[in-house]
Design an enzyme around this catalytic site. Structure first.
Site, short mmCIF file in Angstrom:
data_model
loop_
_atom_site.label_atom_id
_atom_site.label_comp_id
_atom_site.label_asym_id
_atom_site.label_seq_id
_atom_site.Cartn_x
_atom_site.Cartn_y
_atom_site.Cartn_z
CE LYS A 107 -3.87 -2.39 2.12
NZ LYS A 107 -4.48 -2.90 3.34
CD GLN A 129 -3.65 -4.87 6.30
OE1 GLN A 129 -3.51 -3.88 5.59
NE2 GLN A 129 -4.27 -5.95 5.87
CG ASP A 146 -10.47 -0.57 4.52
OD1 ASP A 146 -10.13 -0.82 3.36
OD2 ASP A 146 -9.81 -0.90 5.52
#
Length: 283
Positions: free
Chosen positions: A52, A96, A119
């Site tokens: 990422k 995460q 997200d």
């Protein structure tokens, strides 16, 4: 023989578009910023987080990786999230997963400001997906929709079957297909006569985490098959939830594993971070 939907190629196209938009924002004095928090020593998570960071650098997005110890308390993590919620130069926050067992995942997701929840996991953003008013979408489902649209495939009027009902993929992709006027059926472990249902599908999305589960005899001739799975065989090779060798000759379009849906997930995270930055400017 199916046409291959090349996720690497489509991902590269979108990233080039994102890089142009990021450069334009920077010329106005705004650099989109993403903060990624990783708690603990999960090796797979570390790889994902590193990828990422590299992807952000590729398109000009500022990224900040925050590593926290395995024994981090829930309160410490929530304090860090609140700190990032208040920082103007951070437009997107991602924690995460998975998290260590002492931390409540739901509480962590709820703590992220909806405006920075890139997200799109928090209740407010999930609700906006249902209402069709979302600023950004969960990354993997959004990536699937891009794969379809950029391959000239419209869900409108088509029979769409989704195998899997997770909050991350199954439920949101069902809603996105419905929003594009698809007729959607969601299947899961309790579905009876599964093959009878899947054989009706013009578009079949498979996201159950079981290697090579969908075989050719479960697929309609000419169907679009989207394989979200990522599994590792005993020989170390990656495979999806779809048995590619038996399904590919019957399908009209198919995503490979690797190189199909996978590359799109981080790309859509970049898109969501850009969108969050643009939304901040509008305020």
């Amino acid at each position: 023989m199916a046409k291959i939907i090349d996720g690497k190629k489509i991902s590269a196209q979108i990233r080039a578009e994102i890089a142009e938009e990021v450069a334009a924002l920077k010329s106005e004095g705004v650099t989109p910023g993403l903060a990624v928090i990783i708690v603990g020593d999960n090796l797979a998570s570390k790889v994902y987080v590193r990828n990422k960071g590299k992807a952000c650098a590729e398109v000009g997005i500022y990224s900040e990786i925050i590593e926290m110890a395995q024994d981090t308390s829930q309160e410490q993590l929530l304090d860090k999230i609140e700190e990032l919620n208040l920082r103007d130069e951070i437009h997107g926050i991602l924690v995460q997963l998975p998290l260590p067992k002492q931390i409540d995942e739901k509480a962590v997701i709820a703590a992220i400001s909806p405006e920075k929840d890139v997200d799109a996991f928090c209740a407010e953003n999930v609700g906006k997906i249902m209402l069709g008013t979302a600023s950004f979408l969960p990354c993997t489902p959004a990536g699937i929709m891009q794969l379809l649209s950029r391959s000239g495939i419209s869900p409108e009027g088509k029979e769409c079957v989704v195998i899997g009902r997770s909050n991350i993929v199954g439920k949101p992709i069902s809603q996105l297909l419905l929003a594009e006027n698809g007729t959607v059926t969601i299947c899961h472990s309790k579905t009876k006569n599964l093959a009878e249902v899947t054989k009706r599908a013009d578009i079949l999305v498979v996201a159950i985490g079981r290697a090579d589960f969908v075989t050719g005899d479960m697929v309609k001739e000419g169907a679009v098959v989207i394989d979200v799975g990522m599994n590792r065989r005993d020989d170390g090779k990656l495979t999806g939830d779809v048995d590619f060798n038996s399904v590919e000759p019957r399908a009209g379009y198919i995503t490979p594993v690797p190189g199909g849906v996978g590359p799109m997930t981080i790309t859509m995270l970049l898109q969501n971070t850009l969108t969050a930055a643009k939304n901040r400017i509008k305020k």
